[in-house]
Every structure is written in structure tokens, then in C-alpha cells.
Enzyme design. Structure first.
Site, PDB file in Angstrom:
ATOM      1  CD  GLU A 163      19.357 -17.612 -63.430  1.00  4.67           C
ATOM      2  OE1 GLU A 163      19.215 -18.785 -63.814  1.00  4.67           O
ATOM      3  OE2 GLU A 163      18.399 -16.815 -63.353  1.00  4.67           O
ATOM      4  CD  GLU A 374      17.615 -13.863 -66.444  1.00  9.76           C
ATOM      5  OE1 GLU A 374      16.818 -14.773 -66.135  1.00  9.76           O
ATOM      6  OE2 GLU A 374      18.754 -14.085 -66.877  1.00  9.76           O
TER       7      GLU A 374
END
Ligand SMILES: C[C@@]1(C(=O)O)OC[C@H]2O[C@@H](O)[C@H](O)[C@@H](O)[C@H]2O1
Length: 469
Positions: A163, A374
Site C-alpha cells: 500500500e 487483503e
């Protein structure tokens, strides 16, 4: 329809959020070890000094994951355990811990899926400018190559960064993550570029070693959709996708930055100081990426922002991911919609947004190998008579797995699903209040582990390969 036999049913964690042992066995100090202790920076002053003590209890945790039938465990390596000061000597005790963790996974037939960087940068490097300093790029390459050589005989699935948009935007635009800088787009874009170069060079080093595993990167996948049919909002959503998707996915998958953003950065003096050599290595690495990891929680619902409208400071809830945020350039803002469902933290629950976004991604990047690295429900789980009845998490994951299954029916190249998270852990901005795990950790009882309702449910899903979804 059952999921394919080579589809991974997995779950994930991150070093700073689970391990604890922040200063044990030669580990160096990370930026989060420091930042989390600055008053007011984290939820109720929580930090990862102990987290959920995975460092000492990993054998129990992996055994529970094996009992669930987990096929793959995604975890991150703490850079400061491997090279404590970032780019100096290697710490053999750090290597020993991750060798033991990897061997424990393999003992149960659980495939380790390793993230090299999940936000915890050695403090020495942070103090030297962090990701805005090219020294950190060189240091990351040394760290990554050290891990490839130490673990690559058993680890065949590598993620370089988790991320990038989060640790760079919260670090240089919102000031909510280390180094705590606000409103500095020039540093933000510079940091993202240096991360992409670090990724590309790590891919280069990995391929040189001929270990014949796979390497990729994990990005936030939060596709932007216009809140309604108005043209200005459709244009705002396109702008949002250029800055929050294309800027991150293009340099990795196409080996070049999106012209739309590059042109605007030039006008505003925010162009990173990239070199021809760096742009060449991005171009070289693009076709060498084996997959892209997608962290999907929610889409963005976007409207055009009125730049004259004074936007006060974003609330903690908005900084932590809820709608209502004005973009850093004040061009658009995210909104919540009447007909959508939301979590207790205000995140939209939208499995259809995942599927729609995946179709859009295929349109932009073709048939690339994908992992959902995720996806999960952050919640305050209900406890009744000592049982953790997280039925809402079962529902959330069931609906998102059904969306993944539909994507497979449509020919999308999705090779695995990693629930966030395997075990309750520390949330960077929400402490231990926001739970994600299949395994409960009792903060009031010596961090005792307990299987939740969702543990047994996911066990069944894996056993039946999702045939009943
Ligand atoms: C902000 C937040 C959250 O706590 O809800 O988003 C979901 C999930 O994303 C992960 O990459 C972070 O490592 C993890 O801690 C979680 O962080």
C-alpha cells in the site's frame, strides 16, 4: 463451482501489528517504534511494543492457522530485525526468527507469502529523509536481496511493498503516519517514485538469483466511481482514478507514469527528480512482475469538490479511511451514499464494487495475475457467553468471496484470497479496538487466543474449496 485447486485460501498480518518484541534479539528501532510514542499520534496511545506477541507465540498461532486449514499465510518481515540500522550489518538473530517462522509454516504445509515492506522503516533511514532520499532505495535493495538469499529456498512468493499510497499519503500529505509531514505533494510524489524504483530494482535482483518463485507488489485497490450521473462527477471520478490508481499501477505494470498526472505535476512543480536510468529500470521491470496484489476494502464514491468551499481538517475517522475526504489537490471528495451499507468505521461494504473494479482493471492492464492480498471486516466483535460471534465478518467475507468467484467465472486471473487478518492485531490508527481476525486475542487475559465463529466458517469454506458459496 469450487475454487480452482491452485487458488490460495489465505490470511494476512504485518510485522509491526502482530510481533511485538520491538527491541529484542538485536532488532533495530523503526519509524513506528518512535512515531507511535509521540503523544496523540495513535489511538489511545497504543503501540506495537508487544502487539499480540506473535514473536514469542508464533508456533501457537501457526498451529491454529493449520487447524483452520489455511493454505497460505501472508506476513511481513521487519526490516529492522534483518538490518537493524537500515543499511549496515545483518542481524543473525533476525534471520533466525524468520527462518523459524517460515519453517513452522512449511511444517504444516502452509505456503508463506512474504511482504518485505509493510510500513516499518528503520529509524536511521527515516531520519535521513526516508523514502524521499535515494539512500533508502539502495538500502531497500540490500535488505531485499538479503531476504531473497536467506529465505528464497523456501519462500517462493514475494511482495515488495504494501500500500504505497497509504504510507506515502499519510506520511507526506496527512501527517498521520511517519514522518508526520502534512500537505507536501512534492515530497509525496518523490517518495512514491523512489518506492517504485526500489520495487523495480528488487525485481531485477530477484530475477538475477534465478530462484524461480514469483514477485510483485501490493497496492490499495479502491476504484473510484461517480456518486451520480452528473458529468462533473464522472470527470472527478476519472481524476481520482488517475491519481489513486494509474499513478501507482502504471509504473509497475506499464513501466511508465500516466501522462494525465505527469502533465499536471509539471504545471505545479511537483515532478519527482527522476533520472533516465530510473525510468529505464521501471520500463525493464514492468513485464517481469509476476502478479499484482490488491488490497480491497471499499470503492470510492466521488463528487467534484467546490475548491472555494473551506474544508476543515479531516476527522480521525476520515483520515482512517471513511468517506468525506477532500483530495489533496481539492479537485474531488469522497462521499457516502444513502443506498449503501457501511461498517462501524464508516467503510462501505461493496462486493459489487470489487467485481466492477476488477473488470475496469482488466480493461486497463489486461489479463494480469492477481491476488486479493487483503480484504476483511474491521469491527468490534460481539462476545456472548465467552464466544466471539463475528457473524458480520462471515457475511462480509462470504459476499466478497462470491464476487471473486464470479470474477473467476468471467475469466479473471485471480490466484488467491488473503483475509485481513489471520489474527486480531494492532490497527495503526485504531489500536486494538478495530478487530479483523479469525482468531481472537483477549487483551484482558494475557493475550489468550480463541477461535471465533468465522474461524470455523472459513475452515469449512477451505475444506469445500468454496463450493457452497
Ligand atoms: C487502516 C487499516 C485499518 O486498520 O482498518 O486498513 C485495513 C488494513 O490495511 C492494512 O494494509 C494495514 O496494515 C492494516 O493495519 C489495516 O489498516
Amino acid at each position: 463451482m469450487r475454487f480452482p485447486h491452485d487458488f490460495f485460501f489465505g490470511a494476512a498480518s504485518a510485522a509491526y501489528q502482530v510481533e511485538g518484541a520491538w527491541n529484542e534479539d538485536g532488532k533495530g528501532v523503526s519509524n513506528w517504534d518512535v512515531f507511535s510514542k509521540i503523544p496523540g499520534k495513535t489511538f489511545e496511545g497504543t503501540n506495537g511494543d508487544i502487539a499480540v506477541d506473535h514473536y514469542h507465540r508464533y508456533k501457537e498461532d501457526i498451529r491454529l492457522m493449520a487447524e483452520m486449514g489455511l493454505e497460505s499465510y501472508r506476513f511481513s518481515v521487519a526490516w529492522t530485525r534483518i538490518i537493524p540500522d537500515g543499511d549496515g550489518e545483518i542481524n543473525s538473530q533476525g534471520l533466525a526468527f524468520y527462518n523459524a517462522l517460515i519453517d513452522e509454516c512449511l511444517h504444516y504445509g502452509i505456503v508463506p507469502f512474504v511482504t518485505l515492506y509493510h510500513w516499518d522503516l528503520p529509524q536511521v533511514l527515516e531520519e535521513a529523509g526516508g523514502w524521499t532520499n535515494k539512500r533508502t532505495v539502495d538500502a531497500f535493495c540490500k535488505y531485499a536481496t538479503t531476504c531473497f538469499k536467506a529465505f528464497g529456498d523456501r519462500v517462493k512468493h514475494w511482495i515488495t511493498f504494501n500500500e504505497t499510497i497509504v504510507f506515502c499519503s499519510l506520511g507526506y500529505l496527512d501527517g498521520a503516519h511517519p514522518p508526520g509531514i502534512s500537505h507536501n505533494p512534492r515530497l509525496y510524489f518523490q517518495a512514491t517514485h523512489n518506492v517504485f524504483v526500489a520495487h523495480a530494482r528488487a525485481v531485477q535482483e530477484y530475477k538475477k538469483l534465478r530462484q524461480y518463485g514469483e514477485i510483485g507488489i501490493t497496492h490499495v485497490f479502491s476504484p473510484a466511481f461517480p456518486a451520480d450521473g452528473q458529468l462533473e462527477n464522472a470527470q472527478a471520478a476519472d481524476h481520482a482514478n488517475q491519481y489513486s490508481l494509474a499513478w501507482f499501477y502504471d509504473p509497475i505494470l506499464k513501466g511508465a507514469y500516466p501522462d494525465y498526472v505527469v502533465g499536471q505535476l509539471k504545471e505545479r512543480g511537483w515532478t519527482p527528480d527522476w533520472t533516465a536510468e530510473e525510468l529505464t529500470v521501471l520500463k525493464w521491470a514492468a513485464p517481469k512482475n509476476d502478479f499484482i496484489g490488491l488490497n480491497y476494502y471499499q470503492p470510492q464514491r466521488v463528487i467534484k469538490n467546490n475548491p472555494e468551499e473551506e474544508a476543515g481538517p479531516a476527522s480521525h475517522k476520515v483520515i482512517a479511511g471513511a468517506p468525506g475526504k477532500v483530495s489533496f489537490d481539492r479537485v474531488y471528495k469522497t462521499v457516502s451514499l444513502e443506498d449503501k451499507k457501511y461498517t462501524k468505521w464508516g467503510w462501505e461494504i461493496s462486493p459489487e464494487g470489487l467485481l466492477e473494479g476488477l473488470r475496469m482493471l482488466r480493461g486497463a492492464y489486461g489479463d494480469i495475475k492477481l491476488y486479493i492480498t487483503e480484504n476483511g471486516l474491521g469491527d468490534q466483535d460481539p462476545v456472548e457467553n465467552g464466544q466471539i460471534l463475528d457473524a458480520d465478518r462471515v457475511e462480509y467475507i462470504r459476499e466478497h468471496l462470491k464476487a471473486v468467484k464470479q470474477g473467476l467465472r468471467e475469466g479473471l486471473h485471480i490466484k488467491g484470497y488473503y483475509a485481513w487478518s489471520a489474527i486480531d492485531l494492532l490497527s495503526w490508527l485504531n489500536g486494538f479496538k478495530k478487530q479483523y481476525g479469525f482468531i481472537y486475542v483477549d487483551q484482558q487475559n494475557n493475550l489468550a487466543r480463541k477461535k471465533k465463529l468465522s474461524f470455523d466458517w472459513y475452515k469449512q469454506v477451505i475444506a469445500n474449496r468454496g463450493g457452497e458459496l
